[in-house]
Design a protein around this motif. Sequence first.
Motif, PDB file in Angstrom:
ATOM      1  N   GLY A  82       0.798  -1.233   0.000  1.00 65.65           N
ATOM      2  CA  GLY A  82       0.000   0.000   0.000  1.00 65.65           C
ATOM      3  C   GLY A  82       0.821   1.269   0.000  1.00 65.65           C
ATOM      4  N   THR A  83       2.080   1.191   0.435  1.00 63.53           N
ATOM      5  CA  THR A  83       2.889   2.418   0.532  1.00 63.53           C
ATOM      6  C   THR A  83       4.082   2.413  -0.418  1.00 63.53           C
ATOM      7  N   ASP A  84       4.293   1.331  -1.130  1.00 65.77           N
ATOM      8  CA  ASP A  84       5.485   1.241  -1.975  1.00 65.77           C
ATOM      9  C   ASP A  84       5.395   2.210  -3.170  1.00 65.77           C
ATOM     10  N   PRO A  85       6.430   3.068  -3.365  1.00 68.45           N
ATOM     11  CA  PRO A  85       6.355   4.059  -4.447  1.00 68.45           C
ATOM     12  C   PRO A  85       6.392   3.444  -5.844  1.00 68.45           C
ATOM     13  N   LEU A  86       7.126   2.338  -6.026  1.00 68.47           N
ATOM     14  CA  LEU A  86       7.150   1.692  -7.350  1.00 68.47           C
ATOM     15  C   LEU A  86       5.767   1.164  -7.694  1.00 68.47           C
ATOM     16  N   ILE A  87       5.112   0.557  -6.712  1.00 68.82           N
ATOM     17  CA  ILE A  87       3.768   0.007  -6.963  1.00 68.82           C
ATOM     18  C   ILE A  87       2.783   1.142  -7.222  1.00 68.82           C
ATOM     19  N   ARG A  88       2.890   2.203  -6.444  1.00 68.78           N
ATOM     20  CA  ARG A  88       1.978   3.351  -6.634  1.00 68.78           C
ATOM     21  C   ARG A  88       2.106   3.914  -8.057  1.00 68.78           C
ATOM     22  N   THR A  89       3.335   3.950  -8.584  1.00 66.58           N
ATOM     23  CA  THR A  89       3.565   4.525  -9.911  1.00 66.58           C
ATOM     24  C   THR A  89       3.170   3.560 -11.027  1.00 66.58           C
ATOM     25  N   HIS A  90       3.546   2.280 -10.871  1.00 68.03           N
ATOM     26  CA  HIS A  90       3.444   1.357 -12.009  1.00 68.03           C
ATOM     27  C   HIS A  90       2.300   0.346 -11.908  1.00 68.03           C
ATOM     28  N   ALA A  91       1.726   0.176 -10.732  1.00 65.86           N
ATOM     29  CA  ALA A  91       0.613  -0.775 -10.580  1.00 65.86           C
ATOM     30  C   ALA A  91      -0.350  -0.243  -9.518  1.00 65.86           C
ATOM     31  N   PRO A  92      -0.927   0.965  -9.774  1.00 67.77           N
ATOM     32  CA  PRO A  92      -1.719   1.631  -8.729  1.00 67.77           C
ATOM     33  C   PRO A  92      -2.961   0.853  -8.310  1.00 67.77           C
ATOM     34  N   LEU A  93      -3.377  -0.134  -9.114  1.00 73.65           N
ATOM     35  CA  LEU A  93      -4.518  -0.965  -8.719  1.00 73.65           C
ATOM     36  C   LEU A  93      -4.232  -1.665  -7.383  1.00 73.65           C
ATOM     37  N   LEU A  94      -2.977  -2.111  -7.213  1.00 72.26           N
ATOM     38  CA  LEU A  94      -2.612  -2.803  -5.972  1.00 72.26           C
ATOM     39  C   LEU A  94      -2.626  -1.834  -4.794  1.00 72.26           C
ATOM     40  N   THR A  95      -2.182  -0.606  -5.035  1.00 70.25           N
ATOM     41  CA  THR A  95      -2.200   0.405  -3.972  1.00 70.25           C
ATOM     42  C   THR A  95      -3.642   0.640  -3.521  1.00 70.25           C
ATOM     43  N   GLU A  96      -4.533   0.799  -4.505  1.00 74.76           N
ATOM     44  CA  GLU A  96      -5.941   1.055  -4.180  1.00 74.76           C
ATOM     45  C   GLU A  96      -6.554  -0.154  -3.460  1.00 74.76           C
ATOM     46  N   ALA A  97      -6.175  -1.346  -3.895  1.00 73.62           N
ATOM     47  CA  ALA A  97      -6.753  -2.557  -3.310  1.00 73.62           C
ATOM     48  C   ALA A  97      -6.493  -2.636  -1.807  1.00 73.62           C
ATOM     49  N   VAL A  98      -5.298  -2.219  -1.403  1.00 78.86           N
ATOM     50  CA  VAL A  98      -4.922  -2.356   0.010  1.00 78.86           C
ATOM     51  C   VAL A  98      -5.905  -1.604   0.913  1.00 78.86           C
ATOM     52  N   HIS A  99      -6.431  -0.481   0.436  1.00 81.56           N
ATOM     53  CA  HIS A  99      -7.374   0.297   1.250  1.00 81.56           C
ATOM     54  C   HIS A  99      -8.652  -0.492   1.539  1.00 81.56           C
ATOM     55  N   HIS A 100      -8.942  -1.481   0.707  1.00 84.64           N
ATOM     56  CA  HIS A 100     -10.170  -2.263   0.893  1.00 84.64           C
ATOM     57  C   HIS A 100      -9.938  -3.520   1.731  1.00 84.64           C
ATOM     58  N   ILE A 101      -8.674  -3.847   1.998  1.00 84.84           N
ATOM     59  CA  ILE A 101      -8.390  -5.132   2.655  1.00 84.84           C
ATOM     60  C   ILE A 101      -8.390  -4.983   4.168  1.00 84.84           C
ATOM     61  N   ALA A 102      -9.339  -5.595   4.821  1.00 81.59           N
ATOM     62  CA  ALA A 102      -9.340  -5.801   6.273  1.00 81.59           C
ATOM     63  C   ALA A 102      -9.003  -4.524   7.047  1.00 81.59           C
TER      64      ALA A 102
END
Length: 277
Positions: A82-102
């Motif tokens: 949820g906080t990784d800058p590479l993921i936020r830039t290149h795969a933001p779907l995963l960043t958004e997903a974390v907000h919905h998890i548990a």
Amino acid sequence: MKASAGGYARANDVPHALQLLALAGAAGRILAGGQSLVAAMNMRLSDGDMLVDITRIGALRGVTDTGDSLHIGALTRHAEVGTDPLIRTHAPLLTEAVHHIAHAAIRNRGTIGGALAHADPAAEFPACAVALGAVIHAEGPEGARQILAEDFFEGVFTTALAENEILTAISVPKADAAETQIMEEVARRGGDYALTGLCLVRRAAGHRVAVFSAGPAPVLARAAMAALDAGDIDGAVAALQAELDPPSDTQASAGYRRHIAGVLLRRAVERSGGQGA
Ligand SMILES: Cc1cc2nc3c(=O)[nH]c(=O)nc-3n(C[C@H](O)[C@H](O)[C@H](O)COP(=O)(O)OP(=O)(O)OC[C@H]3O[C@@H](n4cnc5c(N)ncnc54)[C@H](O)[C@@H]3O)c2cc1C
């Protein structure tokens, strides 16, 4: 009720973990974040397991840019995703997903590899992997292999992973310059598992739509994707609803889930720039 484990061993590295799994045979269980496994053990849904603890294997943790894709180690925790800058830039779907998890406590321990291997039909990461066209990396006694995410999830809590294999990482293609990635879901309360959820990826090569909590495994909605590629949102909603065969349970009826999937698709298309964008 107390958990009933048959034994515990901590692995130093992947070959050691594979050795321990082989020794344990059918009773072997990988222990990662423990957020699903230990809960199942506490409820005695799982009994006499030989736990193989992989949490100290540093090589399974972290995010690396490999050029066209991101390599995300299996032990990378939800909170880190949820906080990784590479993921936020290149795969933001995963960043958004974390907000919905548990909730925070679970996100601080749960791992992306654990969520993928566990394959809960209502979980967010499996659907993200399918929507993104990700590749799952596994290692077993015969060596390493790669499995396309859309071939990996076979049913409720069932994957293409063999009993003696470890999920080591997931590779996610990096988003192209104009790509949009969106997740929409409906849950009773924030942090609950979704009643139904949807991932939309709009990239130069076309749309990808994956729906979760609407069947035994994430559904790659190919007919809806083709209709979106043709700029036909009404056709996409109709196609999506025809493609789904959701369950009725105490949380929601099949009809409600099918209806919500259509609503979520419209919302996602709107957020991604609207019809025909
Ligand atoms: C109250 C609660 C609410 C939750 N809500 C959500 C939610 O809204 N959305 C959501 O997606 N998840 C939710 N979860 C699940 C959470 O995300 C888990 O952390 C995750 O599903 C499992 O990850 P883990 O690392 O804890 O795996 P573990 O619990 O350690 O393992 C789960 C299973 O996967 C296997 N496994 C783990 N890692 C590997 C590996 N590397 N290779 C092979 N097999 C492996 C284990 O043997 C076990 O069978 C919730 C959990 C709880 C307790």
